[in-house]
Write a protein that holds these residues in place. Structure first.
Motif, PDB file in Angstrom:
ATOM      1  N   PHE A   1       9.506   8.846  14.553  1.00 22.90           N
ATOM      2  CA  PHE A   1       9.020   8.335  13.271  1.00 22.90           C
ATOM      3  C   PHE A   1       7.515   8.533  13.156  1.00 22.90           C
ATOM      4  CE2 PHE A   1      12.435   5.618  14.964  1.00 22.90           C
ATOM      5  CZ  PHE A   1      13.422   5.841  14.015  1.00 22.90           C
ATOM      6  N   ASN A   2       7.021   8.555  11.898  1.00 24.40           N
ATOM      7  CA  ASN A   2       5.574   8.674  11.705  1.00 24.40           C
ATOM      8  C   ASN A   2       4.902   7.317  11.887  1.00 24.40           C
ATOM      9  OD1 ASN A   2       5.584   7.198   9.192  1.00 24.40           O
ATOM     10  ND2 ASN A   2       6.203   9.053   8.121  1.00 24.40           N
ATOM     11  N   SER A   3       3.579   7.332  12.011  1.00 30.88           N
ATOM     12  CA  SER A   3       2.835   6.115  12.344  1.00 30.88           C
ATOM     13  C   SER A   3       2.947   5.048  11.267  1.00 30.88           C
ATOM     14  CB  SER A   3       1.361   6.457  12.590  1.00 30.88           C
ATOM     15  OG  SER A   3       0.787   7.077  11.453  1.00 30.88           O
ATOM     16  N   GLN A   4       2.993   5.448   9.980  1.00 32.60           N
ATOM     17  CA  GLN A   4       3.078   4.476   8.895  1.00 32.60           C
ATOM     18  C   GLN A   4       4.412   3.735   8.929  1.00 32.60           C
ATOM     19  OE1 GLN A   4       2.438   7.123   5.620  1.00 32.60           O
ATOM     20  NE2 GLN A   4       0.207   6.938   5.687  1.00 32.60           N
ATOM     21  N   THR A   5       5.491   4.468   9.149  1.00 34.01           N
ATOM     22  CA  THR A   5       6.821   3.857   9.212  1.00 34.01           C
ATOM     23  C   THR A   5       6.925   2.903  10.399  1.00 34.01           C
ATOM     24  OG1 THR A   5       7.862   5.782   8.175  1.00 34.01           O
ATOM     25  CG2 THR A   5       9.291   4.322   9.447  1.00 34.01           C
ATOM     26  N   ILE A   6       6.419   3.330  11.543  1.00 37.13           N
ATOM     27  CA  ILE A   6       6.474   2.479  12.737  1.00 37.13           C
ATOM     28  C   ILE A   6       5.687   1.198  12.521  1.00 37.13           C
ATOM     29  CG2 ILE A   6       5.788   2.289  15.164  1.00 37.13           C
ATOM     30  CD1 ILE A   6       6.291   5.317  15.395  1.00 37.13           C
ATOM     31  N   THR A   7       4.460   1.331  12.014  1.00 34.50           N
ATOM     32  CA  THR A   7       3.619   0.150  11.822  1.00 34.50           C
ATOM     33  C   THR A   7       4.229  -0.813  10.819  1.00 34.50           C
ATOM     34  OG1 THR A   7       1.643   1.487  12.299  1.00 34.50           O
ATOM     35  CG2 THR A   7       1.285  -0.646  11.256  1.00 34.50           C
ATOM     36  N   LEU A   8       4.758  -0.283   9.721  1.00 30.40           N
ATOM     37  CA  LEU A   8       5.354  -1.129   8.684  1.00 30.40           C
ATOM     38  C   LEU A   8       6.515  -1.956   9.236  1.00 30.40           C
ATOM     39  CD1 LEU A   8       5.803  -2.054   5.752  1.00 30.40           C
ATOM     40  CD2 LEU A   8       7.238  -0.022   5.431  1.00 30.40           C
ATOM     41  N   TYR A   9       7.496  -1.298   9.851  1.00 32.10           N
ATOM     42  CA  TYR A   9       8.681  -2.012  10.313  1.00 32.10           C
ATOM     43  C   TYR A   9       8.421  -2.812  11.592  1.00 32.10           C
ATOM     44  CZ  TYR A   9      11.224   0.434   6.682  1.00 32.10           C
ATOM     45  OH  TYR A   9      11.645   0.904   5.462  1.00 32.10           O
ATOM     46  N   THR A  10       7.389  -2.438  12.339  1.00 31.11           N
ATOM     47  CA  THR A  10       6.975  -3.257  13.476  1.00 31.11           C
ATOM     48  C   THR A  10       6.479  -4.614  12.996  1.00 31.11           C
ATOM     49  OG1 THR A  10       6.375  -1.384  14.900  1.00 31.11           O
ATOM     50  CG2 THR A  10       5.315  -3.482  15.377  1.00 31.11           C
ATOM     51  N   MET A  11       5.605  -4.594  11.971  1.00 30.35           N
ATOM     52  CA  MET A  11       5.048  -5.846  11.449  1.00 30.35           C
ATOM     53  C   MET A  11       6.120  -6.691  10.772  1.00 30.35           C
ATOM     54  SD  MET A  11       2.075  -5.603  12.551  1.00 30.35           S
ATOM     55  CE  MET A  11       1.271  -4.232  13.380  1.00 30.35           C
ATOM     56  N   LEU A  12       6.907  -6.073   9.896  1.00 29.91           N
ATOM     57  CA  LEU A  12       7.938  -6.824   9.183  1.00 29.91           C
ATOM     58  C   LEU A  12       9.028  -7.303  10.150  1.00 29.91           C
ATOM     59  CD1 LEU A  12       8.371  -4.726   5.903  1.00 29.91           C
ATOM     60  CD2 LEU A  12       7.185  -6.910   6.182  1.00 29.91           C
ATOM     61  N   GLY A  13       9.454  -6.424  11.056  1.00 31.45           N
ATOM     62  CA  GLY A  13      10.487  -6.803  12.018  1.00 31.45           C
ATOM     63  C   GLY A  13      10.016  -7.905  12.949  1.00 31.45           C
ATOM     64  N   GLY A  14       8.775  -7.782  13.419  1.00 34.69           N
ATOM     65  CA  GLY A  14       8.217  -8.825  14.276  1.00 34.69           C
ATOM     66  C   GLY A  14       8.078 -10.140  13.534  1.00 34.69           C
ATOM     67  N   GLY A  15       7.700 -10.056  12.242  1.00 32.24           N
ATOM     68  CA  GLY A  15       7.578 -11.264  11.424  1.00 32.24           C
ATOM     69  C   GLY A  15       8.908 -11.972  11.257  1.00 32.24           C
TER      70      GLY A  15
ATOM     71  N   ILE B   1       0.835  -1.207   0.000  1.00 33.11           N
ATOM     72  CA  ILE B   1       0.000   0.000   0.000  1.00 33.11           C
ATOM     73  C   ILE B   1       0.872   1.259   0.000  1.00 33.11           C
ATOM     74  CG2 ILE B   1      -1.637   1.355   1.373  1.00 33.11           C
ATOM     75  CD1 ILE B   1      -2.786  -1.342   2.360  1.00 33.11           C
ATOM     76  N   LEU B   2       1.871   1.301   0.855  1.00 24.47           N
ATOM     77  CA  LEU B   2       2.737   2.477   0.935  1.00 24.47           C
ATOM     78  C   LEU B   2       3.583   2.627  -0.325  1.00 24.47           C
ATOM     79  CD1 LEU B   2       3.958   2.276   4.656  1.00 24.47           C
ATOM     80  CD2 LEU B   2       2.154   3.728   3.701  1.00 24.47           C
ATOM     81  N   GLY B   3       4.020   1.493  -0.891  1.00 29.27           N
ATOM     82  CA  GLY B   3       4.822   1.550  -2.109  1.00 29.27           C
ATOM     83  C   GLY B   3       4.035   2.084  -3.284  1.00 29.27           C
ATOM     84  N   VAL B   4       2.809   1.614  -3.446  1.00 34.37           N
ATOM     85  CA  VAL B   4       1.960   2.052  -4.556  1.00 34.37           C
ATOM     86  C   VAL B   4       1.568   3.520  -4.407  1.00 34.37           C
ATOM     87  CG1 VAL B   4      -0.299   1.742  -5.654  1.00 34.37           C
ATOM     88  CG2 VAL B   4       1.070  -0.256  -5.039  1.00 34.37           C
ATOM     89  N   SER B   5       1.319   3.949  -3.154  1.00 33.71           N
ATOM     90  CA  SER B   5       0.888   5.335  -2.912  1.00 33.71           C
ATOM     91  C   SER B   5       2.054   6.316  -2.872  1.00 33.71           C
ATOM     92  CB  SER B   5       0.114   5.407  -1.595  1.00 33.71           C
ATOM     93  OG  SER B   5       0.949   5.049  -0.508  1.00 33.71           O
ATOM     94  N   GLY B   6       3.278   5.798  -2.933  1.00 32.84           N
ATOM     95  CA  GLY B   6       4.456   6.666  -2.891  1.00 32.84           C
ATOM     96  C   GLY B   6       4.770   7.214  -1.517  1.00 32.84           C
ATOM     97  N   LYS B   7       4.231   6.598  -0.468  1.00 29.50           N
ATOM     98  CA  LYS B   7       4.442   7.092   0.893  1.00 29.50           C
ATOM     99  C   LYS B   7       5.492   6.283   1.653  1.00 29.50           C
ATOM    100  CE  LYS B   7      -0.244   8.948   1.402  1.00 29.50           C
ATOM    101  NZ  LYS B   7      -1.495   8.910   2.193  1.00 29.50           N
ATOM    102  N   LEU B   8       6.120   5.338   0.958  1.00 29.93           N
ATOM    103  CA  LEU B   8       7.128   4.507   1.604  1.00 29.93           C
ATOM    104  C   LEU B   8       8.393   5.326   1.865  1.00 29.93           C
ATOM    105  CD1 LEU B   8       7.982   1.686   2.571  1.00 29.93           C
ATOM    106  CD2 LEU B   8       8.791   1.238   0.236  1.00 29.93           C
ATOM    107  N   LYS B   9       8.848   5.335   3.108  1.00 32.87           N
ATOM    108  CA  LYS B   9      10.038   6.100   3.480  1.00 32.87           C
ATOM    109  C   LYS B   9      11.146   5.155   3.940  1.00 32.87           C
ATOM    110  CE  LYS B   9       7.686  10.371   4.840  1.00 32.87           C
ATOM    111  NZ  LYS B   9       7.497  11.387   5.912  1.00 32.87           N
ATOM    112  N   LYS B  10      12.349   5.387   3.423  1.00 33.19           N
ATOM    113  CA  LYS B  10      13.493   4.581   3.826  1.00 33.19           C
ATOM    114  C   LYS B  10      14.104   5.180   5.089  1.00 33.19           C
ATOM    115  CE  LYS B  10      14.690   3.026  -0.844  1.00 33.19           C
ATOM    116  NZ  LYS B  10      15.754   2.976  -1.884  1.00 33.19           N
ATOM    117  N   ILE B  11      14.501   4.316   5.999  1.00 33.32           N
ATOM    118  CA  ILE B  11      15.150   4.774   7.232  1.00 33.32           C
ATOM    119  C   ILE B  11      16.411   3.941   7.463  1.00 33.32           C
ATOM    120  CG2 ILE B  11      13.006   5.572   8.289  1.00 33.32           C
ATOM    121  CD1 ILE B  11      12.935   3.026   9.931  1.00 33.32           C
TER     122      ILE B  11
END
Length: 295
Positions: free
Chosen positions: A167-181, A47-57
């Motif tokens: 960090f913003n909420s989208q970045t936190i949620t994304l890496y929380t899910m992937l990192g936890g996975g 979703i973030l990639g398609v919408s262009g909201k994906l941020k690299k950290i």
């Protein structure tokens, strides 16, 4: 403040469905948690990639967020295990202890003094739990798992509150899910050795439930929660999530008729939990009103 509370309560309503999915999905607790993290992370990444909201950290930042994701994943394993060993109502009511553990852990982690009002309010929740389960030890294993799950959830929320400052909420949620996975992927071989299963592949109905659980009750719910926690303290967020059992229990009664195994003590205890949430709401709004922050 008002917007934050609206987002928080919408998130709590969505969270109320997680216990139902824990009962519906036939996979064990570890696999439910692993699929939930991975599917949530991958869908949000898309979703973030398609919408262009994906941020690299930076990698260091990803590691910080991933640790919070691992805490979340471990919390989910024990939460779903609690439901599997007892029932939906027991599992979700144990979750109400998160506010009590937050009141204890947050000052220690953040280097602050213990808050007497927070301890008193969370003490009401503790009394509610004691009233519910002091009269019936039928689900002892589920209760123990649920209490440990609540401890991990408190640590996760405190960690998440600290992350929102950077960090913003989208970045936190994304890496929380992937990192936890990723974290659970490392742990899963040992887990499945201890708790073997016939197959790790979900059935078609289970996969549909996992998608709903991941997209709606995880990505959307955690985005709302992370946005709300920018304004609302971790203790208040966790105390508000004590209302989650109310929604889950109503659904459990409608779908599974769990009211047949719930005692009067259960409902009295639940009333104390709800009272603690309402009192904290008034307390937070009064504080912000005195400071001129209510909008």
């Amino acid at each position: 403040m008002k917007k934050a509370f609206i987002l928080l309560h919408l998130a709590v309503i969505l969270a109320g469905f997680t216990g139902i999915f824990g009962r519906l999905i036939t996979l064990n607790a570890g696999l439910i948690s692993w699929y939930r993290l991975m599917l949530s992370g991958l869908m949000l990444l898309l979703i973030l990639g398609v919408s262009g909201k994906l941020k690299k950290i930076a990698i260091k930042s990803i590691t910080r967020i991933a640790f919070a994701g691992l805490l979340l994943g471990l919390h989910w394993i024990l939460f779903y295990a609690s439901i599997k060993y007892s029932n939906i109502s027991v599992g979700v009511v144990c979750f109400s202890l998160v506010s009590f553990f937050t009141a204890l852990f947050a000052p220690l982690i953040n280097g602050k003094k213990l808050s007497v009002p927070e301890l008193l309010l969370s003490g009401l929740t503790l009394c509610g739990i004691a009233l519910i389960f002091g009269l019936d030890a039928t689900f002892r294993t589920g209760i123990i798992l649920g209490v440990i799950s609540a401890m991990l959830a408190a640590l996760y929320t405190i960690s998440n509150e600290r992350l929102t400052k950077s960090f913003n909420s989208q970045t936190i949620t994304l890496y929380t899910m992937l990192g936890g996975g990723v974290g659970l992927t490392i742990i899963m071989p040992v887990y499945l050795h201890v708790f073997p299963v016939a197959t790790i592949v979900p059935s078609l109905p289970d996969f549909g439930y996992l998608l709903l659980l991941s997209l709606v009750c995880t990505d959307l719910m955690y985005l709302m929660t992370t946005e709300a926690i920018k304004t609302i303290p971790a203790f208040t967020v966790n105390l508000t999530f004590s209302l989650e059992p109310l929604y889950s229990i109503i659904l459990a009664i409608i779908l599974y008729h769990e009211n047949k195994v719930l005692s009067a003590g259960f409902y009295c205890g639940l009333a104390l939990i709800i009272l603690s949430v309402v009192l904290q709401m008034f307390r937070v709004f009064a504080q912000h009103k005195r400071l001129g922050k209510v909008v």
